[in-house]
Structures are given as structure tokens and as C-alpha cells.
Write a protein that holds these residues in place. Sequence first.
Motif, PDB file in Angstrom:
ATOM      1  N   ILE A  22     -50.355  -2.416   4.907  1.00  0.00           N
ATOM      2  CA  ILE A  22     -49.802  -1.504   3.911  1.00  0.00           C
ATOM      3  C   ILE A  22     -48.592  -0.815   4.530  1.00  0.00           C
ATOM      4  CG2 ILE A  22     -50.243   0.499   2.448  1.00  0.00           C
ATOM      5  CD1 ILE A  22     -53.231  -0.226   2.572  1.00  0.00           C
ATOM      6  N   LEU A  23     -47.445  -0.967   3.911  1.00  0.00           N
ATOM      7  CA  LEU A  23     -46.189  -0.382   4.408  1.00  0.00           C
ATOM      8  C   LEU A  23     -45.986  -0.688   5.899  1.00  0.00           C
ATOM      9  CD1 LEU A  23     -46.068   3.119   2.653  1.00  0.00           C
ATOM     10  CD2 LEU A  23     -44.971   0.999   1.948  1.00  0.00           C
ATOM     11  N   GLU A  24     -46.117  -1.948   6.244  1.00  0.00           N
ATOM     12  CA  GLU A  24     -45.869  -2.454   7.601  1.00  0.00           C
ATOM     13  C   GLU A  24     -46.877  -1.978   8.650  1.00  0.00           C
ATOM     14  OE1 GLU A  24     -43.620  -4.901   7.948  1.00  0.00           O
ATOM     15  OE2 GLU A  24     -43.315  -4.620   5.811  1.00  0.00           O
ATOM     16  N   GLN A  25     -48.006  -1.388   8.206  1.00  0.00           N
ATOM     17  CA  GLN A  25     -49.061  -0.974   9.134  1.00  0.00           C
ATOM     18  C   GLN A  25     -50.343  -1.697   8.751  1.00  0.00           C
ATOM     19  OE1 GLN A  25     -49.663   3.189  10.323  1.00  0.00           O
ATOM     20  NE2 GLN A  25     -48.076   3.677   8.825  1.00  0.00           N
ATOM     21  N   VAL A  26     -51.071  -2.202   9.728  1.00  0.00           N
ATOM     22  CA  VAL A  26     -52.378  -2.790   9.438  1.00  0.00           C
ATOM     23  C   VAL A  26     -53.393  -1.649   9.423  1.00  0.00           C
ATOM     24  CG1 VAL A  26     -54.160  -4.390  10.187  1.00  0.00           C
ATOM     25  CG2 VAL A  26     -51.748  -4.991  10.479  1.00  0.00           C
ATOM     26  N   ILE A  27     -54.015  -1.463   8.263  1.00  0.00           N
ATOM     27  CA  ILE A  27     -55.010  -0.416   8.078  1.00  0.00           C
ATOM     28  C   ILE A  27     -56.384  -1.085   8.056  1.00  0.00           C
ATOM     29  CG2 ILE A  27     -55.784   1.488   6.612  1.00  0.00           C
ATOM     30  CD1 ILE A  27     -52.887   1.848   7.601  1.00  0.00           C
ATOM     31  N   HIS A  28     -57.308  -0.546   8.842  1.00  0.00           N
ATOM     32  CA  HIS A  28     -58.664  -1.085   8.909  1.00  0.00           C
ATOM     33  C   HIS A  28     -59.611  -0.158   8.154  1.00  0.00           C
ATOM     34  CE1 HIS A  28     -57.233  -3.878  11.947  1.00  0.00           C
ATOM     35  NE2 HIS A  28     -56.682  -2.840  12.570  1.00  0.00           N
ATOM     36  N   PHE A  29     -60.583  -0.768   7.481  1.00  0.00           N
ATOM     37  CA  PHE A  29     -61.568  -0.036   6.698  1.00  0.00           C
ATOM     38  C   PHE A  29     -62.957  -0.483   7.154  1.00  0.00           C
ATOM     39  CE2 PHE A  29     -57.761  -0.743   4.242  1.00  0.00           C
ATOM     40  CZ  PHE A  29     -57.515   0.462   3.613  1.00  0.00           C
ATOM     41  N   HIS A  30     -63.841   0.462   7.388  1.00  0.00           N
ATOM     42  CA  HIS A  30     -65.197   0.171   7.843  1.00  0.00           C
ATOM     43  C   HIS A  30     -66.138   0.957   6.928  1.00  0.00           C
ATOM     44  CE1 HIS A  30     -68.456  -0.517  10.746  1.00  0.00           C
ATOM     45  NE2 HIS A  30     -68.768   0.752  10.577  1.00  0.00           N
ATOM     46  N   VAL A  31     -67.021   0.249   6.226  1.00  0.00           N
ATOM     47  CA  VAL A  31     -67.950   0.891   5.305  1.00  0.00           C
ATOM     48  C   VAL A  31     -69.375   0.644   5.794  1.00  0.00           C
ATOM     49  CG1 VAL A  31     -68.764   1.042   2.924  1.00  0.00           C
ATOM     50  CG2 VAL A  31     -66.385   0.419   3.371  1.00  0.00           C
ATOM     51  N   PHE A  93     -69.401  10.133   3.237  1.00  0.00           N
ATOM     52  CA  PHE A  93     -68.863  10.601   4.507  1.00  0.00           C
ATOM     53  C   PHE A  93     -67.553   9.862   4.733  1.00  0.00           C
ATOM     54  CE2 PHE A  93     -73.410  11.026   4.761  1.00  0.00           C
ATOM     55  CZ  PHE A  93     -73.604  12.241   5.387  1.00  0.00           C
ATOM     56  N   VAL A  94     -66.490  10.576   5.071  1.00  0.00           N
ATOM     57  CA  VAL A  94     -65.181   9.945   5.268  1.00  0.00           C
ATOM     58  C   VAL A  94     -64.573  10.399   6.589  1.00  0.00           C
ATOM     59  CG1 VAL A  94     -62.787   9.846   4.436  1.00  0.00           C
ATOM     60  CG2 VAL A  94     -64.667   9.643   2.809  1.00  0.00           C
ATOM     61  N   SER A  95     -64.085   9.420   7.337  1.00  0.00           N
ATOM     62  CA  SER A  95     -63.261   9.694   8.508  1.00  0.00           C
ATOM     63  C   SER A  95     -61.919   9.009   8.249  1.00  0.00           C
ATOM     64  CB  SER A  95     -63.910   9.147   9.779  1.00  0.00           C
ATOM     65  OG  SER A  95     -63.084   9.435  10.890  1.00  0.00           O
ATOM     66  N   TYR A  96     -60.879   9.803   8.057  1.00  0.00           N
ATOM     67  CA  TYR A  96     -59.550   9.302   7.689  1.00  0.00           C
ATOM     68  C   TYR A  96     -58.612   9.523   8.871  1.00  0.00           C
ATOM     69  CZ  TYR A  96     -55.510   8.428   4.687  1.00  0.00           C
ATOM     70  OH  TYR A  96     -54.364   7.911   4.120  1.00  0.00           O
ATOM     71  N   ASN A  97     -58.271   8.446   9.566  1.00  0.00           N
ATOM     72  CA  ASN A  97     -57.543   8.534  10.832  1.00  0.00           C
ATOM     73  C   ASN A  97     -56.159   7.906  10.753  1.00  0.00           C
ATOM     74  OD1 ASN A  97     -59.892   9.575  12.569  1.00  0.00           O
ATOM     75  ND2 ASN A  97     -60.739   7.865  11.426  1.00  0.00           N
ATOM     76  N   ILE A  98     -55.399   8.299   9.751  1.00  0.00           N
ATOM     77  CA  ILE A  98     -54.037   7.806   9.574  1.00  0.00           C
ATOM     78  C   ILE A  98     -53.117   9.021   9.558  1.00  0.00           C
ATOM     79  CG2 ILE A  98     -52.449   6.575   8.059  1.00  0.00           C
ATOM     80  CD1 ILE A  98     -54.882   5.055   6.974  1.00  0.00           C
ATOM     81  N   PRO A  99     -52.103   9.046  10.427  1.00  0.00           N
ATOM     82  CA  PRO A  99     -51.178  10.186  10.437  1.00  0.00           C
ATOM     83  C   PRO A  99     -50.494  10.355   9.078  1.00  0.00           C
ATOM     84  CG  PRO A  99     -50.739   8.700  12.290  1.00  0.00           C
ATOM     85  CD  PRO A  99     -51.742   8.021  11.406  1.00  0.00           C
ATOM     86  N   MET A 100     -50.338  11.606   8.671  1.00  0.00           N
ATOM     87  CA  MET A 100     -49.716  11.906   7.380  1.00  0.00           C
ATOM     88  C   MET A 100     -48.190  11.864   7.500  1.00  0.00           C
ATOM     89  SD  MET A 100     -52.198  12.161   5.338  1.00  0.00           S
ATOM     90  CE  MET A 100     -51.402  12.782   3.886  1.00  0.00           C
ATOM     91  N   THR A 101     -47.654  10.655   7.669  1.00  0.00           N
ATOM     92  CA  THR A 101     -46.207  10.503   7.791  1.00  0.00           C
ATOM     93  C   THR A 101     -45.566  10.142   6.461  1.00  0.00           C
ATOM     94  OG1 THR A 101     -46.530   8.205   8.436  1.00  0.00           O
ATOM     95  CG2 THR A 101     -46.296   9.821  10.210  1.00  0.00           C
ATOM     96  N   ASP A 102     -46.335   9.565   5.554  1.00  0.00           N
ATOM     97  CA  ASP A 102     -45.791   9.093   4.286  1.00  0.00           C
ATOM     98  C   ASP A 102     -46.849   9.282   3.203  1.00  0.00           C
ATOM     99  OD1 ASP A 102     -44.638   7.749   2.183  1.00  0.00           O
ATOM    100  OD2 ASP A 102     -44.149   5.954   3.312  1.00  0.00           O
ATOM    101  N   SER A 103     -46.541  10.097   2.198  1.00  0.00           N
ATOM    102  CA  SER A 103     -47.512  10.342   1.129  1.00  0.00           C
ATOM    103  C   SER A 103     -47.796   9.066   0.330  1.00  0.00           C
ATOM    104  CB  SER A 103     -47.026  11.460   0.208  1.00  0.00           C
ATOM    105  OG  SER A 103     -45.787  11.113  -0.383  1.00  0.00           O
ATOM    106  N   ASN A 104     -46.821   8.156   0.266  1.00  0.00           N
ATOM    107  CA  ASN A 104     -47.053   6.885  -0.417  1.00  0.00           C
ATOM    108  C   ASN A 104     -48.137   6.076   0.281  1.00  0.00           C
ATOM    109  OD1 ASN A 104     -45.174   7.224  -2.465  1.00  0.00           O
ATOM    110  ND2 ASN A 104     -43.518   6.327  -1.266  1.00  0.00           N
ATOM    111  N   LEU A 108     -51.478   4.464  -1.388  1.00  0.00           N
ATOM    112  CA  LEU A 108     -51.738   3.021  -1.306  1.00  0.00           C
ATOM    113  C   LEU A 108     -53.063   2.730  -0.610  1.00  0.00           C
ATOM    114  CD1 LEU A 108     -48.124   1.826  -0.449  1.00  0.00           C
ATOM    115  CD2 LEU A 108     -49.337   1.487  -2.611  1.00  0.00           C
ATOM    116  N   VAL A 109     -53.399   3.505   0.405  1.00  0.00           N
ATOM    117  CA  VAL A 109     -54.689   3.341   1.091  1.00  0.00           C
ATOM    118  C   VAL A 109     -55.827   3.640   0.120  1.00  0.00           C
ATOM    119  CG1 VAL A 109     -56.180   4.366   2.859  1.00  0.00           C
ATOM    120  CG2 VAL A 109     -53.840   3.719   3.424  1.00  0.00           C
ATOM    121  N   GLU A 110     -55.717   4.727  -0.622  1.00  0.00           N
ATOM    122  CA  GLU A 110     -56.766   5.070  -1.587  1.00  0.00           C
ATOM    123  C   GLU A 110     -56.879   4.012  -2.686  1.00  0.00           C
ATOM    124  OE1 GLU A 110     -58.246   8.745  -4.394  1.00  0.00           O
ATOM    125  OE2 GLU A 110     -56.838   9.148  -2.764  1.00  0.00           O
ATOM    126  N   ASN A 111     -55.754   3.486  -3.135  1.00  0.00           N
ATOM    127  CA  ASN A 111     -55.797   2.423  -4.148  1.00  0.00           C
ATOM    128  C   ASN A 111     -56.487   1.176  -3.601  1.00  0.00           C
ATOM    129  OD1 ASN A 111     -54.566   3.963  -6.102  1.00  0.00           O
ATOM    130  ND2 ASN A 111     -52.517   3.169  -5.693  1.00  0.00           N
TER     131      ASN A 111
END
Length: 124
Positions: A22-31, A93-104, A108-111
Motif C-alpha cells: 500500500i503506497l509503496e510499503q508492504v503492510i502485514h496483517f495478523h489476525v 484488540f488492535v495493535s496498529y504499528n504504522i507511523p502516521m506519515t500519511d493520512s491516506n 487505505l489500510v483500514e479499507n
Amino acid sequence: MNLTENGAAPGTITVHNFSEKILEQVIHFHVMKLNDGFFLWVGTTAVLSNLAVSMNSKYDSMPLSSLVMGDPSDTAPNSLAQRLAKKTKKQVFVSYNIPMTDSNLSLLVENRIKKELERHPEHF
């Protein structure tokens, strides 16, 4: 022994992982699916810098939410946990570990999480 809809025994914790660029970053999700809720970890590297919990209440239409650990000025984990609790009607329970550099990026992560919820509700 009774099985749940995804074939697991009651009380079993099931794990589901997915990643997306997402936006040139690989985002990992663990559920981790729990009895009446789930734990969601989101991040780019293996770090647990915060943890929020949220659950529905019969006294309010907005789910209750609390930051268990982390920086109280970072509202992202609480907000996401609340929205997911409201959508799923479960304790989240949520652990959100992405720096808030871009509100978009956050949007996109939530979508992407919502898309995974629609595709694979049995993992949440």
C-alpha cells in the motif's frame, strides 16, 4: 466434539495472516480469532508498540474503547478498534504499528482490513 463454522474446536485460537503493498510499503496483517472477538496486529516490522481494546455496550451506540499500552496521543489503535467493534459486534484488540506519515495510508489500510473482513469473515 462440536466444531465451529471454520472447522475449529470451540475455544481454539485460529490465526490468519495477509500482506499488501500500500503506497509503496508492504503492510502485514495478523489476525488471531478468539472466542467472541479477535486480535488484529497491523505493521511493517515485527513490533508491538501499542494495544487498544474495544467492545460494544448496551448503554451507548459507540463501542467503549481503551488504550491498554502505548502512547496516549496516538489515537489510531483506539479509533480502529472502535470502528471494527461496531462493524463486527465483537470485542476487538488492535495493535496498529504504522507511523502516521500519511493520512491516506491509514484510510487505505483500514479499507484493506474491511475487504478482508468481507472476503473471509470466518477469520475474524
